[in-house]
Write an enzyme that holds these catalytic residues in place. Structure first.
Site, PDB file in Angstrom:
ATOM      1  N   TRP A  88      -8.730  -0.294  -6.089  1.00  0.00           N
ATOM      2  CA  TRP A  88     -10.022   0.335  -5.958  1.00  0.00           C
ATOM      3  C   TRP A  88     -10.010   1.498  -5.200  1.00  0.00           C
ATOM      4  O   TRP A  88     -10.827   2.270  -5.474  1.00  0.00           O
ATOM      5  CB  TRP A  88     -11.203  -0.711  -5.774  1.00  0.00           C
ATOM      6  CG  TRP A  88     -11.153  -1.970  -6.665  1.00  0.00           C
ATOM      7  CD1 TRP A  88     -10.753  -3.258  -6.422  1.00  0.00           C
ATOM      8  CD2 TRP A  88     -11.486  -2.011  -8.016  1.00  0.00           C
ATOM      9  NE1 TRP A  88     -10.867  -4.206  -7.516  1.00  0.00           N
ATOM     10  CE2 TRP A  88     -11.165  -3.525  -8.511  1.00  0.00           C
ATOM     11  CE3 TRP A  88     -11.975  -0.978  -8.896  1.00  0.00           C
ATOM     12  CZ2 TRP A  88     -11.564  -3.480  -9.883  1.00  0.00           C
ATOM     13  CZ3 TRP A  88     -12.135  -1.365 -10.391  1.00  0.00           C
ATOM     14  CH2 TRP A  88     -11.986  -2.623 -10.671  1.00  0.00           C
TER      15      TRP A  88
ATOM     16  N   ASP B 114     -16.562   0.198   0.851  1.00  0.00           N
ATOM     17  CA  ASP B 114     -16.794  -0.505  -0.480  1.00  0.00           C
ATOM     18  C   ASP B 114     -16.565  -1.889  -0.136  1.00  0.00           C
ATOM     19  O   ASP B 114     -15.486  -2.497   0.113  1.00  0.00           O
ATOM     20  CB  ASP B 114     -15.753  -0.130  -1.550  1.00  0.00           C
ATOM     21  CG  ASP B 114     -15.669  -0.818  -2.841  1.00  0.00           C
ATOM     22  OD1 ASP B 114     -16.567  -1.732  -2.990  1.00  0.00           O
ATOM     23  OD2 ASP B 114     -14.819  -0.476  -3.534  1.00  0.00           O
TER      24      ASP B 114
ATOM     25  N   LYS C 228     -19.616 -10.032  -7.645  1.00  0.00           N
ATOM     26  CA  LYS C 228     -18.701 -10.895  -7.090  1.00  0.00           C
ATOM     27  C   LYS C 228     -19.471 -12.071  -6.040  1.00  0.00           C
ATOM     28  O   LYS C 228     -19.320 -13.357  -5.943  1.00  0.00           O
ATOM     29  CB  LYS C 228     -17.736 -10.196  -6.166  1.00  0.00           C
ATOM     30  CG  LYS C 228     -16.278  -9.665  -7.031  1.00  0.00           C
ATOM     31  CD  LYS C 228     -16.491  -8.477  -7.485  1.00  0.00           C
ATOM     32  CE  LYS C 228     -15.422  -7.931  -8.415  1.00  0.00           C
ATOM     33  NZ  LYS C 228     -15.425  -6.547  -8.334  1.00  0.00           N
TER      34      LYS C 228
HETATM   35  C1  LIG Z   1     -14.834  -5.359  -8.620  1.00  0.00           C
HETATM   36  C2  LIG Z   1     -14.612  -4.301  -7.652  1.00  0.00           C
HETATM   37  C3  LIG Z   1     -14.776  -2.878  -7.874  1.00  0.00           C
HETATM   38  C4  LIG Z   1     -15.560  -2.504  -9.344  1.00  0.00           C
HETATM   39  O1  LIG Z   1     -16.904  -2.669  -9.536  1.00  0.00           O
HETATM   40  P1  LIG Z   1     -17.500  -2.298 -10.884  1.00  0.00           P
HETATM   41  O2  LIG Z   1     -18.980  -2.755 -10.626  1.00  0.00           O
HETATM   42  O3  LIG Z   1     -16.874  -3.158 -11.865  1.00  0.00           O
HETATM   43  O4  LIG Z   1     -17.666  -0.933 -10.983  1.00  0.00           O
HETATM   44  C5  LIG Z   1     -14.916  -1.863  -6.915  1.00  0.00           C
HETATM   45  N1  LIG Z   1     -14.388  -2.204  -5.657  1.00  0.00           N
HETATM   46  C6  LIG Z   1     -13.992  -3.489  -5.276  1.00  0.00           C
HETATM   47  C7  LIG Z   1     -13.517  -3.764  -3.911  1.00  0.00           C
HETATM   48  C8  LIG Z   1     -14.143  -4.413  -6.499  1.00  0.00           C
HETATM   49  O5  LIG Z   1     -13.719  -5.730  -5.956  1.00  0.00           O
END
Ligand SMILES: *Cc1c(COP(=O)(O)O)cnc(C)c1O
Length: 355
Positions: free
Chosen positions: A99, A166, A190
């Site tokens: 990511w 993030d 998540k």
């Molecule tokens: C799942 C995830 C993403 C991607 O998220 P989307 O909503 O599918 O764009 C980005 N960063 C992390 C840390 C993730 O776990």
């Protein structure tokens, strides 16, 4: 048979969230209309949005001077919205996995990217430390929990430049010092809600200085000012998020959740370290509480498929590791009960005894 859901995302949600969402899809807020077919401009939905934002801020103790917005496009859209808004000349990124790498790729579209630290040399199995943050960069971008590789930064670091993180996969898993950050963002799927919602927390004095013209939807001020309803929000997902936030508050908030998460993670990591058939893939001090990555120990590699099937027979699902690590990944998000982790541990013991 009840399944024990270790999926990495979309992932397990509280039963309360699912039940209440089903009820609202039948009859939303006594309107005799389904949540699927009501206007986001109705007073009933307005109340949902207001409470969602208020509870979100309360549970994370978001200080004065920060805006919270719910937007579309997933965390992946934020990978380019962030440099679009904030990258004038140069931005600093720490590369801790898939990511983070994707965020770096998007930032490069807008300017110079200084990757100040990376754990790519060891397949992202640790969190880089001791790096110097360049004072002339516009911001520093981190990924607090690396969902694929199972590493987590559990500290809100001090940064001399605006800090952006993030937190897609560890938001609401522990108390946070939001004041250390210029911005926190993530996908909801998540720890909060089904897919379709992205949360953004941003310090207001960080906004309004974009180095280029911003399309209306890219400018965070649009969403903050319009209570996340400049365009049509995913009403069902917002409603589910509100139910999860109510559930979380009822259980004692993020401090109580952190205690549960520590207990769950300790239980599983202890078994991985004890059991002769398995080994962890991550540096011990950087182990994630949310995503536990492990593989068969050397000499037992041929048992991988057999263990996955054995676990499936005990109703343990979602344990297959990401292809870039292999083996297994057990995601222990907030909604996963301790009993599910205990059953996984018991299953590992039973598997060991049988071999
Ligand atoms: C799942 C995830 C993403 C991607 O998220 P989307 O909503 O599918 O764009 C980005 N960063 C992390 C840390 C993730 O776990």
């Amino acid at each position: 048979m009840k399944k024990h859901n270790f999926n990495p995302g979309p992932s397990i949600l509280p039963q309360y969230t699912i039940d209440e969402t089903v009820k609202a899809i039948q009859n939303f807020s006594n309107t005799d209309l389904s949540l699927l077919e009501v206007s986001h401009r109705s007073k009933e939905f307005d109340a949902v949005m207001d409470e969602t934002k208020a509870l979100f801020k309360e549970l994370l103790t978001v200080p004065e001077g920060y805006g919270v917005a719910f937007v579309g496009g997933g965390a992946s859209t934020q990978f380019f919205h962030i440099p679009y808004n904030f990258l004038a000349k140069k931005a600093a990124y720490v590369n801790t996995g898939e990511w983070a790498s994707r965020a770096i790729k998007e930032a490069k579209v807008f300017g110079e990217v200084d990757v100040i630290a990376s754990s790519e040399d060891k397949n992202f199995s640790y969190i880089p430390k001791g790096y110097t943050i360049p004072k002339d960069a516009d911001y520093l971008h981190l990924t607090s929990n690396n969902t694929i590789f199972g590493t987590e930064l559990l500290e809100d670091i001090n940064s001399p430049i605006p800090l952006i993180s993030d937190m897609s996969s560890d938001i609401f898993s522990r108390p946070l010092d939001v004041s250390k950050y210029a911005m926190i963002y993530g996908g909801a799927q998540k720890n909060l809600a089904p897919a379709g919602l992205t949360f953004v927390i941003v310090r207001e004095d960080f906004l309004g200085k974009a180095p280029r013209p911003l399309p209306t939807m890219v400018d965070y001020r649009t969403h903050i000012k319009n209570n996340s309803m400049y365009n049509t929000p995913p009403c069902v997902v917002v409603y589910s998020a509100l139910m999860t936030l109510r559930w979380l508050k009822n259980l004692g908030g993020v401090a109580a959740m952190e205690k549960r998460n520590i207990e769950k993670a300790n239980l599983l990591y202890s078994e991985i370290d004890r059991n002769k058939l398995f080994r962890g893939t991550v540096a011990k001090e950087d182990r994630s509480r949310m995503n536990v990555c492990f593989v068969m120990a050397s000499g037992s590699e041929q048992l991988e498929e057999e263990f996955l099937n054995f676990a499936k027979g005990k109703a343990l699902v979602g344990l297959k590791g990401h292809r870039s690590v292999g083996g297994f990944r057990a995601s222990l998000y907030n909604a996963l009960p301790l009993e599910s982790v205990q059953l996984l541990v018991d299953t590992m013991k039973e598997f060991e005894a049988a071999h």
